[in-house]
Design a protein around this motif. Structure first.
Motif: not given
Length: 409
Positions: A106-114, A247-249, A302-303
């Motif tokens: 959440f801290l790495v990828y969800t905030t990236t989407l935000a 992948r990020v999504e 995912p990679i």
């Protein structure tokens, strides 16, 4: 006026006729005398064999196998830290451990989407696909929970064998939903990998490795089968998302809904166990190590799936138990058996066979669901006069000249 005569073309002399009976040289025409003929034939055979080996053991295939083994090593780290937590410090907190991983995602990828703009923004994704990712997050959480819970009821041998059920689940789901098509060599490689896994289980029995309590084997076996099925669904869904979206999504949505559901499950089912944990720096370090390995596994998988496939990844993960065993020889004084090495190399041979040729995906617009834009227009192919769909087979692995793209109308 008499017109000038056209210039005469110079005729080229015809080529000399080829000698009779020497148009095509075959093995039967080769001279059988002397050792030079046999030596040249042997050298030619050796060169052909080396060429075939180089074709199979190419750079792309070796990279695919190596990437799968990196995932296995991460799972080995997850297993070792979990074993220390549960056996040495009596910290049985599988949901809390999953919760830590989802928080990191959440801290790495969800905030990236935000912080993204446009259609890839977190709110835009939630408006279009929130319920699908909610189901996927729940599936991913419960798959981890069921397999860990099964250790309380059944034996280690049953878990190792039944956990292989994820492979046929992934194959069937990939065939029907991702339209992946396999060749005979893929099935041969899968069978060889499973035989290697059976060899490892047999070695565990022969050396008398600790099998666990096994107090209610039926319940434990059903938990393993349920967890393997959910793992298969999650892996195939993951492959579809990273190939069609990003992948990020995928990781951002898994972090969001995984943290939400694991937090609820932790508050309901595991809060008392969490209060019993004798906190000190060693336990904290083990939780940090577990979370780091788990986060690395989720971020890296995912990679590897995009480069290979969900089936290939699950075959690669069969060696994770062997890595844990090899570490256990030094850390927990497990007994060694030569069958463990045989099992390891058998699984690697199966992986090489599976990765030696590419699988294909048939892209049929009537089969693929509108995951990206479910509110978009639906095309009725029956009105276009097209009776049969146009199917394109696209290679998912390394391609060779003998394996061109095939389009079937």
């Amino acid at each position: 006026m008499i017109p000038p005569e056209p210039p005469q073309q110079q005729l080229q002399p015809p080529p000399p006729p080829a000698p009779p009976n020497h148009v095509v040289t075959t093995i039967e025409n080769l001279p059988a005398e002397g050792s030079s003929g046999g030596g040249s034939l042997s050298a030619s055979s050796r060169a052909s064999l080396r060429q075939r080996i180089r074709k199979v053991l190419n750079r792309e295939m070796l990279i695919s196998v190596a990437l799968g083994q990196v995932l296995s090593l991460l799972i080995c780290g997850i297993g070792l830290t979990s074993k220390y937590l549960s056996e040495d410090f009596h910290a049985n907190t599988p949901v809390f451990q999953s919760f830590l991983n989802y928080i990191l995602l959440f801290l790495v990828y969800t905030t990236t989407l935000a912080v993204r703009q446009g259609e890839e923004n977190l709110l835009a994704i939630l408006r279009r696909r929130w319920w699908k990712y909610m189901i996927l997050g729940l599936i991913d959480l419960e798959a981890n929970y069921l397999v860990v819970k099964a250790y309380q009821y059944t034996t280690l041998t049953s878990i190792q064998l039944l956990d292989c059920f994820v492979i046929p689940v992934v194959i069937l789901l990939s065939w029907f939903f991702l339209l992946i098509r396999y060749k005979a060599v893929h099935f041969i490689g899968i069978v060889v990998c499973i035989l290697g896994m059976g060899c490892m289980v047999g070695a565990d029995v022969l050396v008398g490795r600790h099998q666990g309590a096994g107090e209610n084997k039926l319940v434990g076996d059903l938990l393993v089968l349920g967890g393997a099925t959910l793992y298969g669904i999650s892996n195939v869904w993951e492959e579809y998302i990273i190939r069609t979206l990003s992948r990020v999504e995928f990781l951002g949505m898994i972090g969001l809904f995984g943290a939400f559901f694991s937090g609820i499950q932790l508050a309901i089912m595991e809060h008392k166990e969490l209060l019993k944990v004798p906190w000190d720096w060693q336990i904290g370090l083990l939780y940090v190590g577990f979370s780091a390995c788990m986060f690395g596994l989720y971020s890296f998988m995912p990679i590897v799936i995009k480069k290979t496939s969900a089936t290939s990844v699950n075959l690669s993960l069969l060696t994770a138990d062997l890595y844990s065993l090899f570490c256990g020889l030094f850390l927990f004084h497990y007994k060694f058996s030569g069958l463990y090495l045989l099992s390891f190399f058998t699984i690697l041979i199966g992986l090489v066979l599976y990765s030696s040729t590419s699988t294909y995906i048939a892209q049929d617009p009537r089969v693929y669901k509108q995951f990206r834009n479910p509110s978009g227009p639906v095309v009725d192919l029956s009105t276009t006069g097209q009776v049969e769909p146009s199917v394109t087979y696209t290679s998912l692995g390394q391609e060779t000249e003998e394996e061109p793209h095939v389009r079937v109308a």
